[in-house]
Design a protein around this motif. Sequence first.
Motif, PDB file in Angstrom:
ATOM      1  N   LEU A 111      80.646  52.033  11.240  1.00 19.41           N
ATOM      2  CA  LEU A 111      79.842  51.182  11.677  1.00 19.41           C
ATOM      3  C   LEU A 111      79.795  49.572  11.055  1.00 19.41           C
ATOM      4  N   SER A 112      79.412  48.730  11.558  1.00 19.81           N
ATOM      5  CA  SER A 112      79.654  47.354  11.233  1.00 19.81           C
ATOM      6  C   SER A 112      78.479  47.208  10.444  1.00 19.81           C
ATOM      7  N   GLU A 113      78.416  46.307   9.317  1.00 20.22           N
ATOM      8  CA  GLU A 113      77.076  46.127   8.960  1.00 20.22           C
ATOM      9  C   GLU A 113      76.230  45.465   9.679  1.00 20.22           C
ATOM     10  N   ALA A 114      76.568  44.673  10.688  1.00 16.68           N
ATOM     11  CA  ALA A 114      75.903  43.920  11.737  1.00 16.68           C
ATOM     12  C   ALA A 114      74.860  45.031  12.461  1.00 16.68           C
ATOM     13  N   SER A 115      75.799  46.112  12.949  1.00 16.61           N
ATOM     14  CA  SER A 115      75.137  47.150  13.573  1.00 16.61           C
ATOM     15  C   SER A 115      74.053  47.986  12.872  1.00 16.61           C
ATOM     16  N   LYS A 116      74.453  48.110  11.734  1.00 17.00           N
ATOM     17  CA  LYS A 116      73.248  48.895  10.719  1.00 17.00           C
ATOM     18  C   LYS A 116      72.128  47.938  10.510  1.00 17.00           C
ATOM     19  N   LEU A 117      72.258  46.721  10.275  1.00 17.46           N
ATOM     20  CA  LEU A 117      71.301  45.674  10.320  1.00 17.46           C
ATOM     21  C   LEU A 117      70.199  45.877  11.622  1.00 17.46           C
ATOM     22  N   MET A 118      71.063  45.878  12.638  1.00 12.22           N
ATOM     23  CA  MET A 118      70.175  45.712  14.005  1.00 12.22           C
ATOM     24  C   MET A 118      69.175  47.215  13.969  1.00 12.22           C
ATOM     25  N   VAL A 119      70.023  48.075  13.566  1.00  7.52           N
ATOM     26  CA  VAL A 119      69.425  49.593  13.664  1.00  7.52           C
ATOM     27  C   VAL A 119      67.997  49.531  12.678  1.00  7.52           C
ATOM     28  N   VAL A 120      68.318  48.932  11.493  1.00  6.91           N
ATOM     29  CA  VAL A 120      67.283  48.866  10.422  1.00  6.91           C
ATOM     30  C   VAL A 120      66.202  47.966  11.114  1.00  6.91           C
ATOM     31  N   LYS A 121      66.223  47.023  11.614  1.00 13.57           N
ATOM     32  CA  LYS A 121      65.242  46.110  12.565  1.00 13.57           C
ATOM     33  C   LYS A 121      64.657  46.889  13.359  1.00 13.57           C
ATOM     34  N   LEU A 122      65.539  47.670  14.265  1.00 14.81           N
ATOM     35  CA  LEU A 122      64.916  48.604  15.098  1.00 14.81           C
ATOM     36  C   LEU A 122      64.057  49.637  14.842  1.00 14.81           C
TER      37      LEU A 122
END
Length: 607
Positions: free
Chosen positions: A372-383
Motif C-alpha cells: 500500500l502507498s503512503e497516500a492510500s494509508k493516509l486516506m484510510v486514516v482520515k476516512l
Amino acid sequence: MKFMKLGSKPDLFQKDGDNVWYVTSELETDVIINVGDSKFYLHKFPLLSKSGRLQKLIRGTTESEGGEIDINEIPGGPTAFEICAKFCYGMTVTLNAYNVISTYCAADYLEMHETVEKGNLVYKLSVFLNTSIFRSWKDSIIVLQTTKNMTSLSEEPKLVNLCINSIASKASVDLSKVDWSYTYNRKKLPEENANEFGVRTRMVPKDWWVEDLAELEIGLYKRVLVSIKSKGLICNEVIGEGLKAFALRRLPGFNHGVVHDNDVIKARSVIEIISWLLPSEKGSVSCGFLVKLLKMGIVVDSGEMAKRELVKRIGQQLEEASVEDLLIKMKEDESESMIYDVNIVQEIVKEFIVQDHNGEFEDGGREMGGILSEASKLMVVKLVDSYLTEIAKDPNLPLGMFVDLAEMVNGFSRPSHDGLYRAIDMYLKTHQGITKSERKRICRLMDCKKLSVDACMHAVQNERLPLRVTVQVLFFEQARAATSSGSSTPDLPKSIKALNVSSHGRSATNQEDDWDGVATAEELKALKEELAALRMSHHGHKSSVSDKASVPRVKGLLSTKKILSKIWSSKSGIKENSGSDSSESLGSANPDESKSTPSRKGRYSVS
C-alpha cells in the motif's frame, strides 16, 4: 429481425372456442391430438409422413381410445405443436427469433428428422439458426431469452450453448468489426455508420453490449458472463460495467438500498451471482458499487460467502470509499441497539491492513515494504477518523468499539490528529456519563503534539477533556510558539522544581484521580489566558516580553498542587500504570512515535 417462411399452401386451421382446433377440409379428421387443454382434430396421413413419434403413438392406439393421443409434455405447448402440424400439411408458417427455439424443441420431440423424410422440419430449423439467427446480435439475445420458458429444453441443451457462445463471441469481437446496432433497444445513429471512406465518425464504446445483456434472466446472464470471461478478450473494467448495468436493471431500488418484500429472493440471487462474477483484479468495479451491493446484501440477508467476498473487495480498495459509504445501518431485527454496523466496518478495515501485511514478504521470504502507498494509508486514516466522528453521535456505541477501531489504523502515520480529536470530542459530548478511567482511555488515543493551532485553541477551552490533556495541549502550544520564534522551550524555574518534593508525599492514586478529572472553570480560565498570551507571542506581538513572561505564567498556572504533583511524579520516574505518564498516555497512541521523540535530557517538561 431475421425470419423464414416454410410451406406454400394456405392456412386452413380454424379455431372453435378457446381450445379446439380443426382443419377445414373435405376429408373427415381421423385423429385427435391433446396438448394440455387444447384439442387438435387432424388427419393421420400428413402427420405420419413427417413425425416418427406420432407414427408410434397412432399405431399403438386402440379403437376404444377413440383415436385420441395425449402429448402433454411436448415443449412449447399448443403453439409450437400448431406450427409443426401446419408444416406437416405444407401450410405456410413463419419462423423468427421468438418462436424458432420452441418450434425446434417441439419438432425434435415429435422426431421430425431426416430419417423420416428428407428436408424435414428439424433440419430446416437448424439451417435457419446457424445461417441467420446466430449471426445476428439482436436475434441471438432474443432467442436466448425465449429459452427461459422451455422447461423441457434439457433434451436439447446444445441450443442454449450455441446461443451463449454466439453472444459471447460477438461481445468479444474487435470494436472495429462491430457493424450492428450496439443496442437492440434503439436504432443506429447516423454518426455510428461508416462514411464514404469507410471510417466511423463515432467509435463504438468498449461496453456497448452491457445494457443488452442486462435484459437476460439471472441464470442465463451468469452463463453468458462466464463464457465471455473465459475467452479472455474483454478487460475486467468492462466486465465490471456489465455487472453494474445488470444490478441497476434487476434491482430497481439498488441506488437507495430499498427492496420490496416480493423482490427479496430475486435480489438475494442477483447479489450472490454478481459477487461470484466479480473480476479478481482490484479496481474492476468502484468501491461505491461494492458498498451498495454489501448494503443490499445485508438487507436481503445474502449468504455469508457473498458478504465475505464483498467485505474483502471493499477492504482492498478502501481508500476510494467515503464516510457515507461506511455508514451501514444495523438490521432492524438485530438485538443490538446501535445505529450503525461497526463490526462489519472493522472487518473491512482489517482487510485493508491484511493486504499490506501480505505484501511485506516476497515468495522467497525476503522482507519488503507493504504494497500500500503512503497516500492510500493516509486516506484510510482520515476516512476512519471521519467515520469515528459520525458513529460517536450514537449514544449506544460502546467505548471499546470506538477505541478498537481507532487503534486498528495506529500502525499508519497520522501527520495530524485533528480528525481523531474531533471524533473523541464528539464521543465525550454524546457520552457525558462515562467514568474518569474511560475518559482517560479514549483521550490516550490522541497525540497532542500533532494537533493544529486551531485544534489546540479548541482543546484548551474544551471543558469535556481531562485536565491532563488540557495542560499537555498548552505546553505543546508553548513549545511550538517558542520554536517558531527561534528560541528553545524554556526550562521551569528552580522554585517550581523544588515544589516537586512536596508532591511525593501524596498517594499515586489520588494524584491520578485529580489529574484525570475534568478541569474546573477557574483552571480553564487560567489556561485560556495562557494560550492567548502564547498566541500573541506566536504572531510576533511583543515577542521579547512574551518570551520573558512565559516562565512566570507557567509558574502561576502550575501553582495548583494537583498539577505539580503529576508533572513531577512523571519526571522523577514514579512507576505508574500505562497512560499515567502524560507523554506516553496522550503524547502518542503509537509507542514507536514516543520513542522517536528527541531527548530532552536536562530539560523539564509537562509533556
